[in-house]
Design a protein around this motif. Structure first.
Motif, mmCIF file in Angstrom:
data_model
loop_
_atom_site.group_PDB
_atom_site.id
_atom_site.type_symbol
_atom_site.label_atom_id
_atom_site.label_comp_id
_atom_site.label_asym_id
_atom_site.label_seq_id
_atom_site.Cartn_x
_atom_site.Cartn_y
_atom_site.Cartn_z
ATOM 1 N N GLU A 59 5.531 -1.373 -6.988
ATOM 2 C CA GLU A 59 4.688 -2.416 -6.391
ATOM 3 C C GLU A 59 4.219 -1.977 -5.006
ATOM 4 N N ALA A 60 5.118 -1.399 -4.218
ATOM 5 C CA ALA A 60 4.757 -0.937 -2.877
ATOM 6 C C ALA A 60 3.700 0.163 -2.947
ATOM 7 N N GLU A 61 3.824 1.066 -3.920
ATOM 8 C CA GLU A 61 2.818 2.114 -4.080
ATOM 9 C C GLU A 61 1.458 1.513 -4.406
ATOM 10 N N TRP A 62 1.441 0.525 -5.293
ATOM 11 C CA TRP A 62 0.188 -0.125 -5.655
ATOM 12 C C TRP A 62 -0.426 -0.825 -4.439
ATOM 13 N N LEU A 63 0.401 -1.539 -3.675
ATOM 14 C CA LEU A 63 -0.082 -2.225 -2.469
ATOM 15 C C LEU A 63 -0.632 -1.223 -1.452
ATOM 16 N N ALA A 64 0.090 -0.122 -1.257
ATOM 17 C CA ALA A 64 -0.360 0.913 -0.320
ATOM 18 C C ALA A 64 -1.670 1.535 -0.792
ATOM 19 N N LYS A 65 -1.785 1.772 -2.089
ATOM 20 C CA LYS A 65 -3.016 2.340 -2.661
ATOM 21 C C LYS A 65 -4.203 1.429 -2.362
ATOM 22 N N GLU A 66 -4.044 0.152 -2.652
ATOM 23 C CA GLU A 66 -5.123 -0.810 -2.409
ATOM 24 C C GLU A 66 -5.476 -0.880 -0.919
ATOM 25 N N TRP A 67 -4.468 -0.901 -0.087
ATOM 26 C CA TRP A 67 -4.653 -0.996 1.361
ATOM 27 C C TRP A 67 -5.406 0.221 1.895
ATOM 28 N N LEU A 68 -4.999 1.417 1.445
ATOM 29 C CA LEU A 68 -5.676 2.634 1.906
ATOM 30 C C LEU A 68 -7.105 2.715 1.376
ATOM 31 N N GLU A 69 -7.322 2.287 0.144
ATOM 32 C CA GLU A 69 -8.688 2.266 -0.389
ATOM 33 C C GLU A 69 -9.573 1.350 0.450
ATOM 34 N N ASN A 70 -9.032 0.233 0.880
ATOM 35 C CA ASN A 70 -9.786 -0.695 1.741
ATOM 36 C C ASN A 70 -10.083 -0.095 3.115
ATOM 37 N N LYS A 71 -9.314 0.916 3.502
ATOM 38 C CA LYS A 71 -9.551 1.618 4.772
ATOM 39 C C LYS A 71 -10.482 2.814 4.586
ATOM 40 N N GLY A 72 -11.005 3.002 3.374
ATOM 41 C CA GLY A 72 -11.962 4.079 3.140
ATOM 42 C C GLY A 72 -11.389 5.334 2.508
ATOM 43 N N TYR A 73 -10.141 5.317 2.118
ATOM 44 C CA TYR A 73 -9.550 6.461 1.447
ATOM 45 C C TYR A 73 -9.988 6.466 -0.017
ATOM 46 N N GLU A 74 -10.253 7.660 -0.555
ATOM 47 C CA GLU A 74 -10.655 7.801 -1.947
ATOM 48 C C GLU A 74 -9.447 8.236 -2.770
ATOM 49 N N PHE A 75 -9.037 7.373 -3.687
ATOM 50 C CA PHE A 75 -7.855 7.628 -4.508
ATOM 51 C C PHE A 75 -8.113 8.774 -5.486
ATOM 52 N N ILE A 76 -7.145 9.669 -5.595
ATOM 53 C CA ILE A 76 -7.232 10.797 -6.518
ATOM 54 C C ILE A 76 -6.187 10.680 -7.625
ATOM 55 N N GLU A 77 -4.921 10.497 -7.234
ATOM 56 C CA GLU A 77 -3.847 10.535 -8.229
ATOM 57 C C GLU A 77 -2.591 9.863 -7.686
ATOM 58 N N ALA A 78 -1.782 9.351 -8.612
ATOM 59 C CA ALA A 78 -0.493 8.748 -8.243
ATOM 60 C C ALA A 78 0.629 9.440 -8.994
ATOM 61 N N ASN A 79 1.765 9.500 -8.349
ATOM 62 C CA ASN A 79 2.998 10.001 -8.956
ATOM 63 C C ASN A 79 2.868 11.406 -9.526
ATOM 64 N N TYR A 80 2.279 12.296 -8.745
ATOM 65 C CA TYR A 80 2.162 13.703 -9.146
ATOM 66 C C TYR A 80 3.534 14.347 -9.057
ATOM 67 N N ARG A 81 3.959 14.965 -10.149
ATOM 68 C CA ARG A 81 5.279 15.580 -10.200
ATOM 69 C C ARG A 81 5.172 17.095 -10.318
ATOM 70 N N TYR A 82 6.065 17.767 -9.591
ATOM 71 C CA TYR A 82 6.228 19.210 -9.705
ATOM 72 C C TYR A 82 7.716 19.495 -9.563
ATOM 73 N N LYS A 83 8.310 19.956 -10.642
ATOM 74 C CA LYS A 83 9.752 20.198 -10.701
ATOM 75 C C LYS A 83 10.510 18.941 -10.276
ATOM 76 N N HIS A 84 11.297 19.009 -9.196
ATOM 77 C CA HIS A 84 12.099 17.860 -8.758
ATOM 78 C C HIS A 84 11.396 17.007 -7.711
ATOM 79 N N ALA A 85 10.140 17.309 -7.457
ATOM 80 C CA ALA A 85 9.415 16.615 -6.386
ATOM 81 C C ALA A 85 8.361 15.687 -6.971
ATOM 82 N N GLU A 86 8.076 14.635 -6.219
ATOM 83 C CA GLU A 86 7.009 13.724 -6.597
ATOM 84 C C GLU A 86 6.233 13.325 -5.352
ATOM 85 N N ILE A 87 4.918 13.310 -5.500
ATOM 86 C CA ILE A 87 4.045 12.804 -4.447
ATOM 87 C C ILE A 87 3.587 11.439 -4.907
#
Length: 118
Positions: free
Chosen positions: A10-38
């Motif tokens: 839920e926090a990720e979704w809220l942050a995504k919406e908030w940043l989009e409203n600030k002019g950020y262009e969303f690319i991807e969520a929950n990108y995983r590489y091995k043991h890491a996640e963005i």
């Protein structure tokens, strides 16, 4: 799903919406590489921005940025390095932290730390 994971999503979704409203262009969520996640990836003003989202219900145990320790930063950097090579990105990048705070009344507030680490 465990309650803390649901709050995190839920926090990720809220942050995504908030940043989009600030002019950020969303690319991807929950990108995983091995043991890491963005949590979230955006572009903003020609910069690729990798965002770690932290949820807190109050600040009694500290602020969001305090919970992104050295190990977590290293994992995010490693995943981001893989991502930029995978996408053949040759421009600037940045690592941000967004704290999502919910008070006792259910009100939401955000704290955005641009260029928080590298």
């Amino acid at each position: 799903m465990a309650e803390h994971l649901e709050k995190g999503k839920e926090a990720e979704w809220l942050a995504k919406e908030w940043l989009e409203n600030k002019g950020y262009e969303f690319i991807e969520a929950n990108y995983r590489y091995k043991h890491a996640e963005i949590d979230l990836i955006f572009t903003h003003k020609g910069i690729m921005v990798f965002v770690e989202v932290k949820f807190r219900s109050g600040t009694g145990y500290g602020y969001a940025e305090e919970f992104v320790d050295f190990r977590k930063r290293q994992l995010i950097i490693r995943a981001a390095d893989h991502y930029i090579h995978e996408k053949d990105w040759h421009r600037d990048i940045r690592f941000d932290i967004v704290g999502v705070y919910r008070d006792r009344n259910g009100s939401i507030a955000f704290r955005h730390f641009e260029d928080a680490f590298y």
